[in-house]
Design a protein around this motif. Structure first.
Motif, PDB file in Angstrom:
ATOM      1  N   PRO A 128     117.327 127.312  45.958  1.00  0.00           N
ATOM      2  CA  PRO A 128     117.708 128.498  46.740  1.00  0.00           C
ATOM      3  C   PRO A 128     116.531 129.391  47.095  1.00  0.00           C
ATOM      4  CG  PRO A 128     118.495 128.685  44.472  1.00  0.00           C
ATOM      5  CD  PRO A 128     118.027 127.276  44.656  1.00  0.00           C
TER       6      PRO A 128
ATOM      7  N   GLY B 298     126.282 123.603  39.581  1.00  0.00           N
ATOM      8  CA  GLY B 298     125.638 124.455  40.571  1.00  0.00           C
ATOM      9  C   GLY B 298     124.686 123.696  41.486  1.00  0.00           C
TER      10      GLY B 298
ATOM     11  N   LEU C  58     125.231 122.634  45.552  1.00  0.00           N
ATOM     12  CA  LEU C  58     124.305 123.095  46.584  1.00  0.00           C
ATOM     13  C   LEU C  58     123.686 121.914  47.326  1.00  0.00           C
ATOM     14  CD1 LEU C  58     123.006 125.497  47.941  1.00  0.00           C
ATOM     15  CD2 LEU C  58     121.265 125.529  46.147  1.00  0.00           C
TER      16      LEU C  58
ATOM     17  N   LEU D  67     124.003 121.199  51.378  1.00  0.00           N
ATOM     18  CA  LEU D  67     122.771 121.117  52.157  1.00  0.00           C
ATOM     19  C   LEU D  67     122.714 119.806  52.939  1.00  0.00           C
ATOM     20  CD1 LEU D  67     120.170 122.632  49.662  1.00  0.00           C
ATOM     21  CD2 LEU D  67     120.819 123.583  51.884  1.00  0.00           C
TER      22      LEU D  67
ATOM     23  N   VAL E 251     126.219 127.873  54.186  1.00  0.00           N
ATOM     24  CA  VAL E 251     125.365 127.348  53.113  1.00  0.00           C
ATOM     25  C   VAL E 251     124.407 128.415  52.613  1.00  0.00           C
ATOM     26  CG1 VAL E 251     123.516 125.714  52.580  1.00  0.00           C
ATOM     27  CG2 VAL E 251     125.538 124.936  53.802  1.00  0.00           C
TER      28      VAL E 251
ATOM     29  N   LEU F 259     126.359 130.614  50.301  1.00  0.00           N
ATOM     30  CA  LEU F 259     126.619 129.917  49.043  1.00  0.00           C
ATOM     31  C   LEU F 259     125.361 129.840  48.189  1.00  0.00           C
ATOM     32  CD1 LEU F 259     128.543 128.255  47.261  1.00  0.00           C
ATOM     33  CD2 LEU F 259     127.839 126.225  48.551  1.00  0.00           C
ATOM     34  N   SER F 260     124.230 129.578  48.829  1.00  0.00           N
ATOM     35  CA  SER F 260     122.964 129.489  48.111  1.00  0.00           C
ATOM     36  C   SER F 260     122.619 130.808  47.442  1.00  0.00           C
ATOM     37  CB  SER F 260     121.848 129.085  49.079  1.00  0.00           C
ATOM     38  OG  SER F 260     120.588 129.105  48.455  1.00  0.00           O
TER      39      SER F 260
ATOM     40  N   ALA G 129     125.007 131.261  44.406  1.00  0.00           N
ATOM     41  CA  ALA G 129     124.677 130.325  43.331  1.00  0.00           C
ATOM     42  C   ALA G 129     123.376 130.722  42.645  1.00  0.00           C
ATOM     43  CB  ALA G 129     124.572 128.904  43.888  1.00  0.00           C
ATOM     44  N   ASN G 130     122.428 131.245  43.425  1.00  0.00           N
ATOM     45  CA  ASN G 130     121.138 131.647  42.868  1.00  0.00           C
ATOM     46  C   ASN G 130     121.295 132.731  41.814  1.00  0.00           C
ATOM     47  OD1 ASN G 130     118.332 131.767  42.609  1.00  0.00           O
ATOM     48  ND2 ASN G 130     118.120 133.266  44.226  1.00  0.00           N
TER      49      ASN G 130
ATOM     50  N   GLY H 276     117.290 119.576  47.519  1.00  0.00           N
ATOM     51  CA  GLY H 276     118.495 119.688  46.707  1.00  0.00           C
ATOM     52  C   GLY H 276     118.762 118.427  45.919  1.00  0.00           C
TER      53      GLY H 276
END
Length: 402
Positions: A230, A285, A289, A293, A306, A309-310, A313-314, A373
């Motif tokens: 990320p 996680g 991702l 991606l 995306v 979401l990134s 998630a980060n 990823g």
């Protein structure tokens, strides 16, 4: 824990939240690259200057972590906030490649004063109040406040930039300076008061603990690889957004949304950790991702979701990772130890961003990110198979395990 203890810690946490919100600096995020380009830099110059942030981080992490253990967590946060305020003022009037290189590097150096000390102050303060079980929740909410503040100011910053290019930077500098004053109202944790005699030998011991503890060592490497994806995604948000129809003036709302996604991720980290477990998240996680991606590299319309979401998630990964490490290092020298962790992560991020840019030049940003990823998922699988940090319980708060 008594009701009185809850009441006394609550007022401290509210002030800590205020400090985090005031020092988010979100005014500058959506327009910093645009501003540098407007001052005559090309994309190569912007890349060079932005890379100096990590150079400053690598240069400063260990010395400033040591300073944090010498002068105290609160004082280190104060110094860091003052220096970052100066950085914002500097960006307002920078007009050359040399100026942007200097201030980006100075920003990275200044940020190291609070990279280890922020978590160290919070964990040790909760330790003083026998409330360490609330660390993930409080840390997650504090990061949520940081990103929510950044989202609101990013939205305003884009509009202010069109009226006067220096104004977003000046406002960020003023609010960060006010945040520095708020820090002075916070107490120094008992653990860091004992660090007033913190020696270079003890600093070396604190750093060695990162590599000598098998659990911490493997987790720092694993989490650095997971977070590098990320972090590399961030490099390509603006060029991808511009390529699908965004204009510089509309990047503010986009970045506001990204900050809110980060705030949601941070605020839900505690619930995610309790529901699925930290070890499972560090598989779910990065895999999730990587899958999205890959999808975005084929269907470009998916790119914006995306990015959101990134971001989320980060911050989940970062918050859960901070809890995992803090539970396994000693209070004495904590800021130095956490700065060592941050330095390892910064090195991984620097390699990831540099390699990501090179691969993107040959392929495309989204294809490069999809490949990164997948590499991260493979690296996690290898580390879990050979030196799994989650395979056995490691001592919590090692000073109590002696």
């Amino acid at each position: 824990m008594s009701q009185h203890t809850y009441s006394s810690i609550d007022s401290l946490i509210i002030r800590f939240y205020s400090y985090r919100g005031l020092t988010s600096g979100g005014f500058v995020y959506p327009i910093l690259t645009v501003h540098a380009l407007a001052q005559g830099l090309d994309l190569a110059g912007v890349g060079l200057a932005a890379g100096m942030f990590f150079a400053g981080t690598l240069l400063g992490e260990i010395p400033t972590g040591y300073v944090g253990d010498r002068i105290g967590r609160r004082n280190s946060l104060f110094v860091g906030s003052v220096l970052i305020s100066v950085t914002h003022f500097g960006f307002a009037f920078a007009d050359s490649l040399a100026g942007f290189v200097f201030f980006w590097g100075f920003w990275g150096l200044a940020a190291t004063f609070r990279s280890g000390s922020t978590d160290a102050w919070l964990y040790d303060t909760l330790t003083d109040h026998e409330a360490t079980e609330t660390y993930t929740r409080v840390r997650g909410r504090a990061t949520g406040v940081f990103y929510a503040s950044a989202a609101i100011s990013a939205l305003v910053g884009g509009a202010l930039y069109e009226n006067w290019s220096a104004l977003p930077f000046l406002l960020a500098g003023v609010l960060t300076a006010i945040g520095a004053l708020v820090v002075l109202t916070l107490p120094e944790p008992a653990a860091s008061r004992t660090d007033q005699g913190f020696s270079l030998r003890e600093a070396r011991t604190a750093l060695v603990s990162v590599v000598s503890n098998r659990t911490v060592r493997s987790f720092v490497i694993l989490s650095g690889i997971v977070l590098a994806v990320p972090e590399t995604v961030e490099v390509f948000v603006q060029p991808v957004a511009l390529s699908i129809g965004f204009r510089p003036s509309t990047l503010g709302p986009l970045y506001a949304g990204l900050m809110l996604a980060a705030a949601v991720g941070s605020s839900t980290a505690d619930a995610i950790g309790r529901r699925i477990g930290v070890g499972r998240w560090f598989v779910v996680g990065p895999t999730m991702l990587a899958v999205v991606l890959i999808l975005a590299s084929s269907v470009h319309a998916v790119a914006l979701p995306v990015f959101f979401l990134s971001r989320g998630a980060n911050t989940v990964t970062d918050t859960l990772g901070s809890t995992f490490v803090n539970d396994r290092v000693a209070s004495h020298g904590r800021a130095t130890t956490l700065s060592g962790v941050s330095m390892v992560h910064a090195l991984v991020f620097l390699v990831g961003r540099t390699a990501g840019g090179a691969v993107a030049d040959v392929t495309s940003p989204l294809v490069a990110l999809a490949g990164f990823g997948c590499l991260a998922v493979g690296a996690v699988a290898v580390i879990r198979a050979t030196a799994d940090p989650f395979s056995a319980r490691s001592p919590v708060r090692p000073e109590q395990a002696d």
